[in-house]
Write a protein that holds these residues in place. Structure first.
Motif, PDB file in Angstrom:
ATOM      1  N   PHE A 128      63.385  23.252  49.206  1.00 44.47           N
ATOM      2  CA  PHE A 128      63.776  24.484  50.079  1.00 44.47           C
ATOM      3  C   PHE A 128      65.115  25.165  49.815  1.00 44.47           C
ATOM      4  CE2 PHE A 128      60.285  23.579  53.550  1.00 44.47           C
ATOM      5  CZ  PHE A 128      59.387  23.544  52.685  1.00 44.47           C
ATOM      6  N   ARG A 220      64.528  32.832  45.477  1.00 47.64           N
ATOM      7  CA  ARG A 220      63.501  32.250  46.086  1.00 47.64           C
ATOM      8  C   ARG A 220      64.495  31.088  47.127  1.00 47.64           C
ATOM      9  NH1 ARG A 220      60.865  32.057  41.146  1.00 47.64           N
ATOM     10  NH2 ARG A 220      61.757  29.982  40.678  1.00 47.64           N
ATOM     11  N   ARG A 221      65.174  30.485  46.683  1.00 49.26           N
ATOM     12  CA  ARG A 221      66.110  29.667  47.328  1.00 49.26           C
ATOM     13  C   ARG A 221      66.652  30.240  48.750  1.00 49.26           C
ATOM     14  NH1 ARG A 221      71.185  26.933  46.599  1.00 49.26           N
ATOM     15  NH2 ARG A 221      71.901  29.077  46.086  1.00 49.26           N
ATOM     16  N   THR A 223      65.688  32.971  50.005  1.00 45.49           N
ATOM     17  CA  THR A 223      64.655  33.581  50.845  1.00 45.49           C
ATOM     18  C   THR A 223      64.252  32.331  51.770  1.00 45.49           C
ATOM     19  OG1 THR A 223      63.924  35.115  49.345  1.00 45.49           O
ATOM     20  CG2 THR A 223      62.436  34.387  50.836  1.00 45.49           C
ATOM     21  N   ASN A 224      64.091  31.145  51.293  1.00 47.39           N
ATOM     22  CA  ASN A 224      63.824  29.940  51.978  1.00 47.39           C
ATOM     23  C   ASN A 224      64.714  29.700  53.362  1.00 47.39           C
ATOM     24  OD1 ASN A 224      61.454  29.639  50.373  1.00 47.39           O
ATOM     25  ND2 ASN A 224      62.514  28.000  49.024  1.00 47.39           N
ATOM     26  N   TYR A 228      63.749  29.990  57.042  1.00 50.79           N
ATOM     27  CA  TYR A 228      63.963  28.646  57.883  1.00 50.79           C
ATOM     28  C   TYR A 228      64.921  28.984  59.178  1.00 50.79           C
ATOM     29  CZ  TYR A 228      64.720  23.856  58.856  1.00 50.79           C
ATOM     30  OH  TYR A 228      64.919  22.780  59.557  1.00 50.79           O
ATOM     31  N   LEU A 260      54.537  34.202  53.119  1.00 52.42           N
ATOM     32  CA  LEU A 260      54.863  32.812  53.380  1.00 52.42           C
ATOM     33  C   LEU A 260      53.936  32.246  54.458  1.00 52.42           C
ATOM     34  CD1 LEU A 260      58.644  33.246  53.187  1.00 52.42           C
ATOM     35  CD2 LEU A 260      56.909  32.169  51.637  1.00 52.42           C
ATOM     36  N   LEU A 263      53.513  28.589  55.775  1.00 52.62           N
ATOM     37  CA  LEU A 263      54.594  27.862  56.560  1.00 52.62           C
ATOM     38  C   LEU A 263      54.221  27.699  57.929  1.00 52.62           C
ATOM     39  CD1 LEU A 263      57.919  29.691  55.479  1.00 52.62           C
ATOM     40  CD2 LEU A 263      57.095  27.545  54.908  1.00 52.62           C
TER      41      LEU A 263
END
Length: 482
Positions: A128, A220-221, A223-224, A228, A260, A263
């Motif tokens: 992530f 992407r990273r 966004t993760n 989170y 997402l 999740l």
């Protein structure tokens, strides 16, 4: 025959006694090992070896494994075949390491998380929160190493090193919130700092994500990280009693990042709405996510059952129902309970407090005991709040097993129950927790056999010790006849 007779005549009672004692001891060791292996893995070691190695040598064919059980019976066949039989999922409501898991360990002296569970979390963090462009930012390089550290103090130290290099390193604040903060209030402060840094980095990544594949990976990273952090902030608000604020944050997050859905943020939302007793809103969420094309979960199935039970549980009486029969609403509630129990048969024992709870793990196995622990830990209070709901569950849940006499071979509303859940749950749940097993396994033949062999050998040893001459004569007679 003459040679054998002469040899047997030279043997003394001591030899026969030593022989029977040795055979009794060896068969006892085999029995103890078989019992240990069955308790740990649910199968007989001798039977497993014979099936895996000896049967192919003599031309046997192994049975094909049961079908995956993550989807209900009407779902897409291709997706079902590609789905691993026992996929481990991140627990949507997992607790905070420093503020909750560590506190439990300080009070009880017991480690609530297994090494396997924590190792899965370390892999999640690396997936992530890291990407190929981390080398471009020194703080991200430090954090990439921090997520691989096994020692908590080493990870915390690395997070502070990353902040020295870059005071806006969002992942460093995330690590400190998860592991250094000893209260939810402290964790929330760290997450707010992470949110401020994460939003700034996310906007930068959005502006240049189309320049190269590396920039896309970085987006992407980032966004993760942002998703989170927002989710954990919503969970902090929920734990601190700001339920409406938490619900708004979860809804906003689901609207902002609709892709997402894997999740399972909707499970956080369901639990918060149940705490508000906003049952109409709960039903609206279920209408969207309790769909035949989406994977099921205990939260989905049991929440649907709870809403159906709520409509009839207050007036439900088993004696009255047996006399006049069930009404349509009661039938719907019972069917919903049966559906939920078929999906995860371990949950009722926790809801009915027939089995004690432990802290839920950071990962769960759908349809397994780990998922049941995680669901009941957060939802038991919601069942207790609705008068009569647990009584209705108590009266009806065992009826599910009469509908599914062979759950490993054939299901009713879902695919057959996976046979691998016990092994995975033992890896996820702490050793001091007695793992729930379904269906209950009978002792394998080889355990009965080794127990009988051990008992027979011990009896022979005792007889040889008490009546040595008689047993020598008996052994010689048996040898000559055979």
């Amino acid at each position: 025959l003459l040679t054998v007779t002469v040899f047997l005549s030279t043997l003394t009672p001591k030899f026969y006694f030593a022989l029977t004692v040795t055979s009794s001891f060896i068969s006892g060791l085999i029995f103890v090992f078989e019992w240990w292996h069955f308790r740990k893995y649910g199968t007989s070691f001798i039977e497993q070896v014979s099936v895996s190695h000896l049967r192919p040598l003599i031309g046997g064919v192994e049975n094909s494994p049961p079908a995956p059980a993550a989807f209900s019976a009407g779902e897409n066949e291709t997706s079902r075949q590609n789905m691993p039989e026992c996929k481990v999922w991140r627990n949507p409501l997992n607790l905070f390491r420093g503020a909750e898991y560590s506190r439990y360990m300080w009070v009880t002296g017991k480690e609530p998380l297994t090494y396997y569970d924590m190792n899965l979390s370390a892999q999640d963090h690396q997936n992530f929160f890291t990407c190929d462009t981390d080398a471009l930012r020194p703080s991200d390089t430090v954090m990439q190493k921090a997520w691989r550290e096994r020692n908590p103090q080493a990870r915390i130290k690395a997070a502070y090193q990353a902040l020295e290099l870059n005071n806006d390193c969002a992942t460093a604040y995330v690590l400190l919130a998860e592991e250094e903060a000893t209260t939810i209030v402290d964790a929330e402060k760290y997450f707010k700092q992470a949110l401020k840094a994460g939003e700034m980095i996310y906007k930068k990544s959005q502006n240049c994500h189309s320049q190269s594949p590396q920039h896309e990976a970085q987006l992407r990273r980032d966004t993760n990280v942002l998703v989170y952090v927002k989710r954990r902030l919503a969970m902090c608000a929920r734990k601190l009693g700001r339920i409406r604020e938490a619900v708004k944050m979860m809804r906003d997050l689901m609207k902002e990042f609709p892709l997402l859905s894997m999740l399972n943020i909707h499970e956080n939302l369901l639990e918060a709405l149940l705490e508000l007793q906003a049952y109409a809103d709960v039903q609206a969420v279920l209408a969207k996510y309790d769909d035949i094309s989406l994977p099921k979960s205990a939260a989905i199935c049991y929440t649907a059952a709870l809403l159906k039970a709520r409509a009839v549980s207050e007036r439900f009486s088993p004696e009255t129902a047996s006399k006049r029969g069930l009404s349509t609403a009661e039938i719907n509630a019972v069917e919903a309970i049966h559906r939920a129990v078929e999906f995860n048969p371990h949950v009722p024992k926790y809801l009915l407090e027939m089995k004690s709870l432990v802290l839920p793990p950071e990962h769960i196995l759908k349809r397994g005991d780990s998922e049941a622990v995680a669901y009941a830990f957060f939802h038991l209070q919601h069942w207790k709040r609705i008068e009569g709901a647990l009584n209705l569950l108590h009266c009806t849940w065992e009826g599910t097993f009469r509908m599914i006499p062979y759950p490993l071979e054939k299901g009713h509303l879902f695919y057959p129950y996976p046979s691998c859940t016990e092994t995975a749950d033992r890896e996820l749940l702490p050793t001091f927790h007695e793992v729930s097993v379904y269906p209950q396994k009978e002792l394998p033949f080889f355990i009965h056999f080794t127990a009988g062999l051990c008992s027979f050998s011990a009896m022979l040893a005792l007889l040889t010790h008490q009546f040595p001459e008689l047993m020598v004569v008996f052994a010689k007679a048996v040898s000559i006849v055979s």
